[in-house]
Design a protein around this motif. Structure first.
Motif, short mmCIF file in Angstrom:
data_model
loop_
_atom_site.label_atom_id
_atom_site.label_comp_id
_atom_site.label_asym_id
_atom_site.label_seq_id
_atom_site.Cartn_x
_atom_site.Cartn_y
_atom_site.Cartn_z
N LEU A 46 0.81 -1.30 0.04
CA LEU A 46 0.05 -0.16 0.02
C LEU A 46 0.67 1.24 -0.03
O LEU A 46 0.47 2.36 -0.51
N ASP A 47 1.86 1.21 0.85
CA ASP A 47 2.84 2.39 0.97
C ASP A 47 3.73 2.65 -0.42
O ASP A 47 3.54 3.78 -0.82
N LEU A 48 4.31 1.56 -0.64
CA LEU A 48 5.11 1.53 -1.99
C LEU A 48 4.85 1.33 -3.16
O LEU A 48 5.36 1.46 -4.10
N ASP A 49 3.40 1.07 -3.51
CA ASP A 49 2.89 0.40 -4.54
C ASP A 49 3.54 -0.74 -5.15
O ASP A 49 4.00 -0.49 -6.59
N LEU A 50 3.99 -1.81 -4.48
CA LEU A 50 4.70 -2.83 -5.07
C LEU A 50 4.04 -3.62 -6.04
O LEU A 50 2.89 -3.76 -6.14
N THR A 51 4.76 -3.89 -6.90
CA THR A 51 4.13 -4.96 -7.93
C THR A 51 4.29 -6.38 -7.53
O THR A 51 4.67 -6.49 -6.31
N GLN A 102 21.36 -5.67 8.85
CA GLN A 102 20.75 -3.99 8.45
C GLN A 102 21.18 -3.73 7.11
O GLN A 102 20.40 -3.31 6.15
N ILE A 103 22.52 -3.72 6.85
CA ILE A 103 23.22 -3.38 5.76
C ILE A 103 22.81 -4.21 4.46
O ILE A 103 22.45 -3.75 3.51
N ALA A 104 22.72 -5.53 4.71
CA ALA A 104 22.48 -6.43 3.73
C ALA A 104 20.85 -6.48 3.41
O ALA A 104 20.60 -6.46 2.32
N MET A 105 20.15 -6.17 4.16
CA MET A 105 18.61 -5.90 3.89
C MET A 105 18.47 -4.71 3.15
O MET A 105 17.75 -4.64 2.26
N ARG A 106 19.13 -3.80 3.49
CA ARG A 106 19.02 -2.25 2.88
C ARG A 106 19.53 -2.71 1.34
O ARG A 106 18.81 -2.04 0.28
N ASN A 107 20.75 -3.19 1.15
CA ASN A 107 21.08 -3.44 -0.25
C ASN A 107 20.02 -4.34 -1.24
O ASN A 107 19.67 -4.34 -2.22
N ARG A 108 19.44 -5.64 -0.44
CA ARG A 108 18.58 -6.07 -1.10
C ARG A 108 17.43 -5.41 -1.61
O ARG A 108 16.85 -5.53 -2.58
N MET A 109 16.88 -4.47 -0.76
CA MET A 109 15.71 -3.81 -0.92
C MET A 109 16.01 -2.62 -1.89
O MET A 109 15.16 -2.60 -2.89
N LYS A 110 17.27 -2.30 -1.93
CA LYS A 110 17.78 -1.29 -3.03
C LYS A 110 17.47 -2.16 -4.43
O LYS A 110 17.22 -1.34 -5.49
N ASP A 111 18.02 -3.22 -4.61
CA ASP A 111 17.92 -4.25 -5.70
C ASP A 111 16.52 -4.37 -6.16
O ASP A 111 16.36 -4.37 -7.28
N GLU A 116 12.31 5.45 -6.96
CA GLU A 116 11.08 6.41 -6.09
C GLU A 116 10.85 5.54 -4.95
O GLU A 116 10.80 5.94 -3.74
N GLN A 117 10.72 4.25 -5.12
CA GLN A 117 10.03 3.57 -3.99
C GLN A 117 11.21 3.46 -2.78
O GLN A 117 10.74 3.34 -1.89
N PHE A 118 12.52 3.18 -3.17
CA PHE A 118 13.51 3.04 -2.28
C PHE A 118 13.55 4.23 -1.55
O PHE A 118 13.74 4.26 -0.37
N ASP A 119 13.47 5.25 -2.08
CA ASP A 119 13.38 6.65 -1.34
C ASP A 119 12.47 6.94 -0.33
O ASP A 119 12.56 7.20 0.81
N LYS A 120 11.32 6.42 -0.86
CA LYS A 120 10.30 6.51 0.18
C LYS A 120 10.32 5.26 1.18
O LYS A 120 10.02 5.68 2.40
N ARG A 123 12.72 6.86 3.68
CA ARG A 123 11.99 7.99 4.56
C ARG A 123 11.21 7.39 5.66
O ARG A 123 10.97 7.78 6.93
N MET A 124 10.52 6.41 5.34
CA MET A 124 9.42 5.69 6.21
C MET A 124 10.23 4.90 7.28
O MET A 124 9.94 5.04 8.51
N HIS A 125 11.29 4.29 6.90
CA HIS A 125 12.36 3.76 7.92
C HIS A 125 12.66 4.76 8.87
O HIS A 125 12.84 4.37 9.84
N LYS A 126 13.31 5.95 8.37
CA LYS A 126 13.95 6.95 9.21
C LYS A 126 12.80 7.36 10.12
O LYS A 126 13.07 7.60 11.34
N LYS A 127 11.46 7.68 9.75
CA LYS A 127 10.53 8.05 10.59
C LYS A 127 10.05 7.18 11.71
O LYS A 127 9.92 7.48 12.70
#
Length: 149
Positions: A46-51, A102-111, A116-120, A123-127
């Protein structure tokens, strides 16, 4: 009459005092790891409009992360029962492992996510992280006030 009034005041004061000290159980329902993962994936959708493809890629990552988190909680509870404090080397190893994960998870999510989705997502993670710190700070302040009493 004065005795009855003083006894009544004493009983009321005692009752209010014991009510204030009751431990309240604020825990919600206990979900399984799969249920928690499913809910997180749906919220991220819902938040990131994932396929559908992105959902299927993220779900195993989150499932592994949640299972690991649950195992760590159980391990902490067992250690807490023994009142054995971890050494500084053990703490360093745990924190290092946590940061590596955390670093590995972030890199996997980046892939998986697009830019746009990664930036959002970031932001959600920092919030969420800031909200957690705020809750922790408030809890520490509350504990300090209660210790002074």
């Amino acid at each position: 009459m004065k005795k009855i009034a003083s006894i009544l005041v004493f009983v009321l004061a005692f009752t209010f005092n014991t009510q204030a000290q009751k431990k309240r159980d604020h825990k919600g329902p206990k979900f399984t790891v799969e249920q928690q993962t499913e809910l997180i994936v749906k919220k991220m959708t819902l938040d990131l409009d994932l396929t559908n493809k992105q959902q299927s890629q993220i779900k195993p990552l989150l499932l592994a992360k949640m299972a690991e988190k649950k195992a760590a909680i159980i391990k902490r509870k067992e250690v807490r029962k023994t009142d054995k404090k971890p050494t500084s080397d053990e703490l360093f190893a745990m924190k290092s492992k946590m940061l590596d994960n955390q670093i590995a998870m972030r890199n996997r999510m980046k892939d998986i996510l697009n830019k746009e989705q990664f930036d959002k997502f970031e932001r959600m993670h920092k919030k969420r992280k800031m909200q957690g710190k705020e809750k922790g700070r408030k809890g520490r302040e509350r504990n300090k006030r209660n210790a002074k009493r």
